[in-house]
Every structure is written in structure tokens, then in C-alpha cells.
Design a protein around this motif. Structure first.
Motif, PDB file in Angstrom:
ATOM      1  N   PRO A 120     -43.786 -30.442 -24.839  1.00  0.00           N
ATOM      2  CA  PRO A 120     -42.727 -30.700 -24.316  1.00  0.00           C
ATOM      3  C   PRO A 120     -41.592 -29.845 -24.716  1.00  0.00           C
ATOM      4  O   PRO A 120     -40.624 -29.874 -24.088  1.00  0.00           O
ATOM      5  N   GLU A 121     -41.634 -29.440 -25.884  1.00  0.00           N
ATOM      6  CA  GLU A 121     -40.648 -28.379 -26.310  1.00  0.00           C
ATOM      7  C   GLU A 121     -40.614 -27.147 -25.625  1.00  0.00           C
ATOM      8  O   GLU A 121     -39.508 -26.423 -25.591  1.00  0.00           O
ATOM      9  N   ALA A 122     -41.466 -26.989 -24.501  1.00  0.00           N
ATOM     10  CA  ALA A 122     -41.293 -25.668 -23.761  1.00  0.00           C
ATOM     11  C   ALA A 122     -40.545 -25.940 -22.581  1.00  0.00           C
ATOM     12  O   ALA A 122     -40.202 -24.683 -21.785  1.00  0.00           O
ATOM     13  N   PHE A 123     -40.250 -27.055 -22.175  1.00  0.00           N
ATOM     14  CA  PHE A 123     -39.576 -27.354 -20.862  1.00  0.00           C
ATOM     15  C   PHE A 123     -38.120 -27.868 -20.680  1.00  0.00           C
ATOM     16  O   PHE A 123     -37.844 -28.764 -21.665  1.00  0.00           O
ATOM     17  N   GLN A 124     -37.351 -27.375 -19.948  1.00  0.00           N
ATOM     18  CA  GLN A 124     -35.923 -27.848 -19.809  1.00  0.00           C
ATOM     19  C   GLN A 124     -35.931 -29.183 -19.028  1.00  0.00           C
ATOM     20  O   GLN A 124     -35.139 -29.871 -19.202  1.00  0.00           O
ATOM     21  N   ALA A 125     -36.821 -29.095 -17.778  1.00  0.00           N
ATOM     22  CA  ALA A 125     -36.651 -30.401 -16.909  1.00  0.00           C
ATOM     23  C   ALA A 125     -37.936 -30.287 -16.037  1.00  0.00           C
ATOM     24  O   ALA A 125     -38.824 -29.183 -16.418  1.00  0.00           O
ATOM     25  N   ALA A 126     -38.045 -31.311 -15.395  1.00  0.00           N
ATOM     26  CA  ALA A 126     -39.299 -31.489 -14.354  1.00  0.00           C
ATOM     27  C   ALA A 126     -39.208 -32.183 -13.105  1.00  0.00           C
ATOM     28  O   ALA A 126     -38.172 -33.043 -13.136  1.00  0.00           O
ATOM     29  N   VAL A 127     -39.720 -31.731 -12.094  1.00  0.00           N
ATOM     30  CA  VAL A 127     -39.684 -32.526 -10.878  1.00  0.00           C
ATOM     31  C   VAL A 127     -40.763 -32.835 -10.307  1.00  0.00           C
ATOM     32  O   VAL A 127     -41.867 -31.903 -10.448  1.00  0.00           O
ATOM     33  N   GLY A 128     -41.142 -34.291  -9.815  1.00  0.00           N
ATOM     34  CA  GLY A 128     -42.595 -34.516  -9.425  1.00  0.00           C
ATOM     35  C   GLY A 128     -42.204 -35.231  -8.100  1.00  0.00           C
ATOM     36  O   GLY A 128     -41.356 -35.966  -8.013  1.00  0.00           O
ATOM     37  N   LEU A 129     -42.909 -34.742  -7.103  1.00  0.00           N
ATOM     38  CA  LEU A 129     -42.570 -35.082  -5.582  1.00  0.00           C
ATOM     39  C   LEU A 129     -44.141 -35.723  -5.194  1.00  0.00           C
ATOM     40  O   LEU A 129     -45.062 -35.212  -5.258  1.00  0.00           O
ATOM     41  N   SER A 130     -43.999 -36.902  -4.725  1.00  0.00           N
ATOM     42  CA  SER A 130     -45.154 -37.768  -4.051  1.00  0.00           C
ATOM     43  C   SER A 130     -46.541 -37.577  -4.885  1.00  0.00           C
ATOM     44  O   SER A 130     -47.529 -37.364  -4.326  1.00  0.00           O
ATOM     45  N   GLY A 131     -46.514 -37.690  -6.241  1.00  0.00           N
ATOM     46  CA  GLY A 131     -47.607 -37.413  -7.120  1.00  0.00           C
ATOM     47  C   GLY A 131     -47.568 -38.472  -7.964  1.00  0.00           C
ATOM     48  O   GLY A 131     -47.387 -39.590  -7.877  1.00  0.00           O
ATOM     49  N   PHE A 132     -48.222 -38.140  -9.271  1.00  0.00           N
ATOM     50  CA  PHE A 132     -48.675 -38.908 -10.189  1.00  0.00           C
ATOM     51  C   PHE A 132     -49.033 -38.364 -11.400  1.00  0.00           C
ATOM     52  O   PHE A 132     -49.041 -37.171 -11.513  1.00  0.00           O
ATOM     53  N   ALA A 133     -48.857 -39.013 -12.674  1.00  0.00           N
ATOM     54  CA  ALA A 133     -49.186 -38.594 -13.860  1.00  0.00           C
ATOM     55  C   ALA A 133     -50.837 -38.892 -14.225  1.00  0.00           C
ATOM     56  O   ALA A 133     -51.164 -40.186 -13.677  1.00  0.00           O
ATOM     57  N   VAL A 134     -51.613 -38.316 -14.916  1.00  0.00           N
ATOM     58  CA  VAL A 134     -52.713 -38.673 -15.290  1.00  0.00           C
ATOM     59  C   VAL A 134     -52.779 -39.532 -16.339  1.00  0.00           C
ATOM     60  O   VAL A 134     -52.199 -39.627 -17.562  1.00  0.00           O
TER      61      VAL A 134
END
Length: 224
Positions: A120-134
Motif C-alpha cells: 500500500p505504501e507504494a501507490f498514490q491512488a487506484a482506479v477499478g473499472l467493471s471488476g472485482f477484488a480477490v
């Protein structure tokens, strides 16, 4: 040895230093060209790197790991390996950039959210489109892989766009993803009627606004 990926960059290597990086992760059965059509609608201050998944399905189609499309069933061990390999590549390029943001569509969203959950410390933000989390409870080999407690402490901005009538992603996966996102990230969730299992122009516009606020806006604040 760093995993070898085919990557489409929007800038030459000599022009990337110090720019915010956005990594585009396509869905099952697509390739690195699939999400590049979004880029003209996104902020041009970012460098975009669209990564081709490593497993060939033939005829220009690729996947991050083998998937039973009818049941959306997959090997958790294979999903874990895909995430670890992708992290190796990311770690080899991220030092050149001021920040890293992930943009994943469908299975690519599963990769993006999984990367958030291990680093988590490596990323500024995230975008998820029409998907899912494992869901780590779906199989063996991934239960101890994620650190959602660490992720929740970072409260990373996360944009989740989807159609409530998406014909591909099962409701139980949506429910799990919603529960996960509400407890771990700073969630912006928008529904797009008529999008199906796809991305619509209004959604691209909203993603652009999200990047301007959460990536470029924070970058300006940090420089003051």
C-alpha cells in the motif's frame, strides 16, 4: 530476474523522469492496446504505461492467469504469482516517477487491488473499472498474502466505476469487493447505467477528474 512484459508507454524513456506514473492493466482476453483509448480523456501530465498480461490465449488475446470464464473460477496460487511478478516489474520502474497510480479493468482491477493489498505504501491512488477484488477465502495459497490492515491505515484514494447490471461480474464478487473497499480504501463509487461490462465516456471523464484531484492535486500540495 525481473519479469519481462510488453509495455506501451505514452512517453519516451528520456521524458519520464519525475512524472506521475499510471499503470494500465487490461482485462481477460485483451491486450496492452485495449485501455490506451482512455488516455486522450485523462490528464496528459501523467505518464501512462499499458502492460500486456503474460499468458497468451492466442490471436492477440492475453490473460494475467488462467480463468474459467463461465464460473469466474481461478487458481489462487496462480493469481498470487501474477501479482508478485507484476510487482517485480513495477518495482524496477517506479523509482523514476514521482508517484504510481493503478488503473485496472475487469481482471486488471483484481491485479490492481491485489497490488494495493501487498504494497500500500507504494501507490498514490487506484482506479477499478467493471471488476472485482480477490477474495482470499476462495482458495488456497493466498490467505496470508494480503495486508488489509496496513492498507486501511493508508486510506488510498480508490475510484470504482461499474454498471449495476454488469452481466459478467457475479453479485457475490461485487458484494465482497464493496465490503472490502469500504473497510480499506478511501472509496469513490459511481454507477454507470448502460455501460454493461465496459467503460463509457462519462466514466473516463470522471476518472480524469479523479486523477487531477488525487494525483496532480496532491502533487502540487506536496511541492508547496
Amino acid at each position: 530476474m525481473t519479469a519481462d512484459y510488453t509495455v506501451e508507454w505514452t512517453r519516451r524513456e528520456s521524458e519520464r523522469e519525475g512524472t506521475p506514473l499510471a499503470v494500465l492493466l487490461h482485462g481477460h482476453g485483451a491486450n496492452e492496446r485495449d485501455l490506451l483509448g482512455m488516455v486522450p480523456g485523462l490528464p496528459d501530465e501523467l505518464t501512462y504505461a499499458s502492460v500486456r498480461a503474460p499468458v497468451s490465449m492466442g490471436f492477440g488475446a492475453y490473460t494475467w492467469f488462467d480463468l474459467d470464464v463461465e464460473r469466474l473460477a481461478y487458481s489462487s496460487a496462480a493469481a498470487r504469482q501474477a501479482v508478485e511478478d507484476l510487482w517485480e516489474w513495477l518495482d524496477s520502474v517506479r523509482g523514476q516517477h514521482s508517484s504510481v497510480t493503478l488503473i485496472g479493468f475487469s481482471m486488471g482491477m483484481a491485479l490492481a487491488t491485489s497490488l494495493l493489498r501487498i504494497r500500500p505504501e507504494a501507490f498514490q491512488a487506484a482506479v477499478g473499472l467493471s471488476g472485482f477484488a480477490v477474495d482470499p477465502q476462495r482458495g488456497e495459497g493466498i490467505e496470508d498474502f494480503f495486508n488489509d490492515e496496513a492498507l486501511s491505515s493508508h486510506k488510498i484514494p480508490f475510484f470504482w466505476g461499474r454498471d449495476q447490471a454488469d452481466p459478467i461480474i457475479p453479485e457475490e464478487m461485487v458484494e465482497y469487493t464493496h465490503k472490502w473497499a469500504n473497510s480499506t480504501v478511501n472509496l469513490t463509487k459511481v454507477l454507470y447505467a448502460g455501460a454493461g461490462h465496459g467503460v463509457v465516456p462519462q466514466e473516463i471523464s470522471h476518472v480524469g477528474e479523479f486523477l487531477r484531484m488525487e494525483v496532480l492535486g496532491r502533487r502540487v500540495s506536496a511541492q508547496r
